[in-house]
Design an enzyme around this catalytic site. Structure first.
Site, PDB file in Angstrom:
ATOM      1  N   CYS A  93       0.808  -1.224   0.000  1.00  0.00           N
ATOM      2  CA  CYS A  93       0.000   0.000   0.000  1.00  0.00           C
ATOM      3  C   CYS A  93       0.835   1.264   0.000  1.00  0.00           C
ATOM      4  O   CYS A  93       0.302   2.365  -0.152  1.00  0.00           O
ATOM      5  CB  CYS A  93      -0.938   0.014   1.195  1.00  0.00           C
ATOM      6  SG  CYS A  93      -2.138  -1.275   1.053  1.00  0.00           S
ATOM      7  N   HIS A 386      -9.800   2.381  -1.063  1.00  0.00           N
ATOM      8  CA  HIS A 386      -8.354   2.196  -0.975  1.00  0.00           C
ATOM      9  C   HIS A 386      -7.865   1.212  -2.041  1.00  0.00           C
ATOM     10  O   HIS A 386      -7.650   0.034  -1.744  1.00  0.00           O
ATOM     11  CB  HIS A 386      -8.025   1.715   0.447  1.00  0.00           C
ATOM     12  CG  HIS A 386      -6.609   1.302   0.657  1.00  0.00           C
ATOM     13  ND1 HIS A 386      -5.530   1.956   0.097  1.00  0.00           N
ATOM     14  CD2 HIS A 386      -6.068   0.270   1.388  1.00  0.00           C
ATOM     15  CE1 HIS A 386      -4.410   1.360   0.463  1.00  0.00           C
ATOM     16  NE2 HIS A 386      -4.715   0.334   1.224  1.00  0.00           N
ATOM     17  N   CYS A 416       0.540   3.135   5.956  1.00  0.00           N
ATOM     18  CA  CYS A 416       0.987   1.799   6.372  1.00  0.00           C
ATOM     19  C   CYS A 416       0.901   0.848   5.185  1.00  0.00           C
ATOM     20  O   CYS A 416       0.220   1.136   4.203  1.00  0.00           O
ATOM     21  CB  CYS A 416       0.090   1.292   7.497  1.00  0.00           C
ATOM     22  SG  CYS A 416      -1.635   1.169   6.994  1.00  0.00           S
TER      23      CYS A 416
HETATM   24  C1  LIG Z   1      -2.651  -3.422   1.576  1.00  0.00           C
HETATM   25  C2  LIG Z   1      -1.646  -2.747   2.442  1.00  0.00           C
HETATM   26  O1  LIG Z   1      -0.437  -2.803   2.086  1.00  0.00           O
HETATM   27  C3  LIG Z   1      -1.975  -2.024   3.732  1.00  0.00           C
HETATM   28  C4  LIG Z   1      -3.385  -1.610   4.007  1.00  0.00           C
HETATM   29  O2  LIG Z   1      -3.857  -0.599   3.600  1.00  0.00           O
HETATM   30  S1  LIG Z   1      -4.293  -2.664   4.915  1.00  0.00           S
HETATM   31  C5  LIG Z   1      -5.943  -2.480   4.337  1.00  0.00           C
HETATM   32  C6  LIG Z   1      -6.179  -3.375   3.199  1.00  0.00           C
HETATM   33  N1  LIG Z   1      -7.577  -3.482   2.941  1.00  0.00           N
HETATM   34  C7  LIG Z   1      -8.303  -4.513   3.384  1.00  0.00           C
HETATM   35  O3  LIG Z   1      -7.813  -5.406   4.037  1.00  0.00           O
HETATM   36  C8  LIG Z   1      -9.755  -4.460   2.989  1.00  0.00           C
HETATM   37  C9  LIG Z   1     -10.592  -4.810   4.151  1.00  0.00           C
HETATM   38  N2  LIG Z   1     -11.998  -4.842   3.768  1.00  0.00           N
HETATM   39  C10 LIG Z   1     -12.665  -5.969   3.458  1.00  0.00           C
HETATM   40  O4  LIG Z   1     -12.096  -7.072   3.393  1.00  0.00           O
HETATM   41  C11 LIG Z   1     -14.151  -5.845   3.204  1.00  0.00           C
HETATM   42  O5  LIG Z   1     -14.464  -4.570   2.729  1.00  0.00           O
HETATM   43  C12 LIG Z   1     -14.960  -6.137   4.518  1.00  0.00           C
HETATM   44  C13 LIG Z   1     -14.756  -7.612   4.921  1.00  0.00           C
HETATM   45  C14 LIG Z   1     -14.533  -5.237   5.653  1.00  0.00           C
HETATM   46  C15 LIG Z   1     -16.438  -5.851   4.289  1.00  0.00           C
HETATM   47  O6  LIG Z   1     -16.852  -6.559   3.176  1.00  0.00           O
HETATM   48  P1  LIG Z   1     -18.423  -6.721   2.849  1.00  0.00           P
HETATM   49  O7  LIG Z   1     -19.067  -7.515   3.929  1.00  0.00           O
HETATM   50  O8  LIG Z   1     -18.517  -7.186   1.459  1.00  0.00           O
HETATM   51  O9  LIG Z   1     -18.906  -5.223   2.990  1.00  0.00           O
HETATM   52  P2  LIG Z   1     -20.275  -4.573   2.557  1.00  0.00           P
HETATM   53  O10 LIG Z   1     -21.242  -5.618   2.063  1.00  0.00           O
HETATM   54  O11 LIG Z   1     -19.996  -3.459   1.659  1.00  0.00           O
HETATM   55  O12 LIG Z   1     -20.768  -3.960   3.916  1.00  0.00           O
HETATM   56  C16 LIG Z   1     -21.376  -4.754   4.923  1.00  0.00           C
HETATM   57  C17 LIG Z   1     -22.566  -3.980   5.451  1.00  0.00           C
HETATM   58  O13 LIG Z   1     -22.076  -2.770   6.033  1.00  0.00           O
HETATM   59  C18 LIG Z   1     -22.804  -1.671   5.514  1.00  0.00           C
HETATM   60  N3  LIG Z   1     -21.931  -0.506   5.479  1.00  0.00           N
HETATM   61  C19 LIG Z   1     -20.656  -0.463   5.040  1.00  0.00           C
HETATM   62  N4  LIG Z   1     -20.194   0.797   5.141  1.00  0.00           N
HETATM   63  C20 LIG Z   1     -21.195   1.550   5.649  1.00  0.00           C
HETATM   64  C21 LIG Z   1     -21.330   2.923   5.979  1.00  0.00           C
HETATM   65  N5  LIG Z   1     -20.321   3.775   5.815  1.00  0.00           N
HETATM   66  N6  LIG Z   1     -22.497   3.348   6.456  1.00  0.00           N
HETATM   67  C22 LIG Z   1     -23.534   2.486   6.654  1.00  0.00           C
HETATM   68  N7  LIG Z   1     -23.465   1.172   6.364  1.00  0.00           N
HETATM   69  C23 LIG Z   1     -22.306   0.716   5.868  1.00  0.00           C
HETATM   70  C24 LIG Z   1     -23.207  -2.123   4.117  1.00  0.00           C
HETATM   71  O14 LIG Z   1     -24.286  -1.386   3.626  1.00  0.00           O
HETATM   72  C25 LIG Z   1     -23.537  -3.560   4.354  1.00  0.00           C
HETATM   73  O15 LIG Z   1     -24.831  -3.617   4.879  1.00  0.00           O
HETATM   74  P3  LIG Z   1     -25.852  -4.776   4.416  1.00  0.00           P
HETATM   75  O16 LIG Z   1     -25.206  -6.059   4.867  1.00  0.00           O
HETATM   76  O17 LIG Z   1     -27.115  -4.433   5.139  1.00  0.00           O
HETATM   77  O18 LIG Z   1     -25.924  -4.676   2.934  1.00  0.00           O
END
Ligand SMILES: CC(=O)CC(=O)SCCNC(=O)CCNC(=O)[C@H](O)C(C)(C)COP(=O)(O)OP(=O)(O)OC[C@H]1O[C@@H](n2cnc3c(N)ncnc32)[C@H](O)[C@@H]1OP(=O)(O)O
Length: 430
Positions: A93, A386, A416
Site C-alpha cells: 500500500c 483504498h 501503512c
Molecule cells: C494493503 C496494504 O499494504 C496495507 C493496508 O492498507 S491494509 C488495508 C487493506 N484493505 C483490506 O484489508 C480491505 C478490508 N476490507 C474488506 O475485506 C471488506 O471490505 C470487509 C470484509 C470489511 C467488508 O466486506 P463486505 O461484507 O462485502 O462489505 P459490505 O457488504 O460493503 O458492507 C457490509 C454492510 O455494512 C454496511 N456498510 C458499510 N459501510 C457503511 C457505511 N459507511 N455506512 C452504513 N453502512 C455501511 C453495508 O451497507 C452492508 O450492509 P448490508 O449487509 O445491510 O448490505
C-alpha cells in the site's frame, strides 16, 4: 556529493479517476485501462502532449504477469513522448508513496527535471493463478515440439488440477488477513468501537464536503460514468454504523470493534502526481502547489507478534521528524491513511504514549499529540476507498492542493503497508 546538487522537487498537481468499490463500475477495467486513463487525464490537465517526461514510476499491488511493465505499457497508451522511460514499483500500500518519494529525490539530485508517479489497483481484475500441477503440465505442453507430445502432456490434466487459486489479502508469513492483524493491534491499544466509527463518519462527511465545494474539480477526472468515489456515503450516521456486525476479530466476542464501515472497502482505482524542478515548472508555465520535502520508510517485526502489522509508520515518523527537527504541532494538515480507522488511532495513541515512545522509539518523552481538526480534512480511505497502490497519489495530490496558497505551511503523511512496512512524508505548501 555536494549540497549544491540538492534542489526543490515541486508537486505541480495530480489526477485520479474516482475510486470505485470492487466489482462495481470498473469491474471490466483492468489496471492498464485505469492507469492509462489517469495518465491521459494528467496529460490533458497540464498540456503534456508530446512531452518527454524524465521518468514515470507507478505500480500495482495486484498485478497480472502479462503486465510485466505495467507503467511503461500505460505510458505508451498516452500522447506522452514514447521516449519517456517508465517502470513499476511495488511496496504494497506504500507503492504510490515510494514512487513519488523516489521520483522527488531524482529531481532533487538533478538527475531528471520532471516525473510522474502514482499507482493503480484492481480488486475486480485480481490475478487468479492456477495450481502448481496445472502450471507444470501447461509448461510441458508449451515446450512440446510435436502435436503428439503436446497432447500427451495435456492428457495429464485431472479435474483437481483445475481448481483456481483465489486471490486474497492475507499476509504470506502468517496467513492472516490485514483486518485480523489489525484487530489484534486495535484490541492491544484499547481502541473503542465508538472512536473508530466517529473517525469513519468524519471521513465520509469531509470527503463529501470537499466534493461539494469543488475541491476535487482539478484532481479527479470522471471515468466510466463515475464522477465521485462510489464508496462515499454522505448519509452515514453514527447510529447506522453502530448497528453493523464485526467484520474482523470475531474471536474477541463482545470486544470485537472492526466493521465494514470502519475498515476500508476493497476498491478499484488509479492516481498519478506530476512533479518537476522549479525551472521545469516555470518553463512549462505550470502551477507549483507544494514542495516534496522528505520521506522515510519503516518496517516492523510483525511475524512473531512483537509489533502490529500496520505500525511501521509510527517508527518512520519518529526518525523523519527528528531528522527535520519537527514535531506534530508544526503541521498545518496531517494525512494518515485510513487502512482501518483503528490503524490511524493506534498510530496516534502510540505517538501520544510516553511508554511506547521511550521503549520502542528510543525517545525521552512522547512524540506528541495530533490536532484532530487538522487530520484528513478532505476525507481519506474509509470514504474514498483504498485501491492499494493508488492511495499514495491520492493523498499527496490532496494534501498539496490543501497547502497551495499557504507558503511554508507543512503537511504530514503516513501510509501503512502490508508486510509490516510503511512510509511517512513531509510536504510544504507554496
Ligand atoms: C494493503 C496494504 O499494504 C496495507 C493496508 O492498507 S491494509 C488495508 C487493506 N484493505 C483490506 O484489508 C480491505 C478490508 N476490507 C474488506 O475485506 C471488506 O471490505 C470487509 C470484509 C470489511 C467488508 O466486506 P463486505 O461484507 O462485502 O462489505 P459490505 O457488504 O460493503 O458492507 C457490509 C454492510 O455494512 C454496511 N456498510 C458499510 N459501510 C457503511 C457505511 N459507511 N455506512 C452504513 N453502512 C455501511 C453495508 O451497507 C452492508 O450492509 P448490508 O449487509 O445491510 O448490505
Amino acid at each position: 556529493m555536494s549540497a549544491q546538487n540538492i534542489r526543490d522537487a515541486v508537486i505541480i498537481g495530480g489526477n485520479r479517476i474516482p475510486f470505485a468499490r470492487a466489482h462495481t463500475a470498473y469491474a471490466t477495467a483492468g489496471n492498464q485501462d485505469m492507469l492509462t486513463s489517469t495518465l491521459n487525464g494528467l496529460v490533458a490537465r497540464f498540456g503534456l502532449q508530446g512531452e518527454q517526461i524524465g521518468t514515470v514510476a507507478a505500480g500495482a499491488v495486484m498485478k497480472h504477469s502479462k503486465n510485466f511493465n505495467l507503467t511503461r505499457e500505460s505510458v505508451l497508451g498516452t500522447p506522452l513522448d514514447p521516449k519517456t522511460p517508465a517502470f513499476d514499483v511495488q511496496m504494497a500500500c506504500a507503492t504510490g508513496m515510494e514512487a513519488i518519494g523516489s521520483m522527488a529525490n531524482k529531481i532533487k539530485l538533478g538527475q531528471i527535471d520532471s516525473a510522474i508517479a502514482g499507482g493503480v489497483d484492481s480488486i475486480s481484475d485480481a490475478p487468479i493463478v492456477v495450481t502448481d500441477e496445472l502450471r507444470g503440465i501447461l509448461m510441458e505442453a508449451n515446450r512440446a515440439k510435436t502435436v503428439s507430445q503436446r497432447l500427451k502432456a495435456l492428457a495429464k490434466i485431472r479435474p483437481g488440477h483445475l481448481a483456481p487459486q483465489a486471490p486474497g489479502v492475507n499476509e504470506p508469513r502468517t496467513g492472516m488477513s490485514m483486518g485480523e492483524h489489525m484487530a489484534i493491534t486495535a484490541h492491544a491499544w484499547g481502541i473503542t468501537r465508538a472512536e473508530q466509527d466517529e473517525l469513519a463518519l468524519a471521513s465520509h462527511k469531509n470527503l463529501a464536503a470537499a466534493y461539494d465545494r469543488g475541491f476535487f474539480d482539478d484532481l479527479v477526472t470522471p471515468f466510466k460514468g463515475v464522477s465521485r468515489d462510489n464508496n462515499m456515503r454522505a448519509d452515514s450516521t453514527l447510529e447506522k454504523l453502530g448497528k453493523l456486525s464485526p467484520a474482523f476479530g470475531r474471536d474477541l466476542g463482545n470486544e470485537a470493534t472492526m466493521t465494514a464501515a470502519n475498515s476500508t472497502a476493497l476498491t478499484d482505482g488509479a492516481s498519478a502526481v506530476l512533479l518537476g524542478s522549479e525551472e521545469w515548472a516555470d518553463q512549462h508555465d505550470l502551477p507549483k502547489l507544494a514542495n516534496f520535502i522528505d520521506y522515510e520508510e519503516g518496517a516492523v517485526d510483525f511475524v512473531d507478534g512483537a509489533e502490529g502489522l500496520l505500525m511501521a509508520p509510527a517508527y518512520a515518523a519518529a526518525r523523519m521528524l527528528k531528522r527535520n527537527n519537527l514535531s506534530f504541532s508544526d503541521f498545518e494538515y496531517l494525512e494518515i491513511h485510513e487502512a482501518f480507522a483503528s490503524t490511524v488511532l493506534a498510530q496516534i495513541k502510540a505517538w501520544e504514549s510516553e511508554e511506547f515512545c521511550k521503549n520502542k522509539l528510543g525517545l525521552d518523552s512522547a512524540l506528541g499529540t495530533i490536532d484532530r481538526s487538522r487530520l484528513n480534512v478532505n476525507g481519506s480511505s474509509l470514504a474514498a476507498g483504498h485501491p492499494f497502490a493508488a492511495t499514495g497519489g491520492r493523498i499527496v495530490a490532496t494534501l498539496a492542493k490543501a497547502l497551495h496558497g499557504k507558503p511554508g505551511k507543512l503537511g504530514f503523511i503516513s501510509v501503512c503497508a502490508a508486510g509490516g512496512q510503511g512510509i511517512t512524508a513531509i510536504i510544504e505548501g507554496r
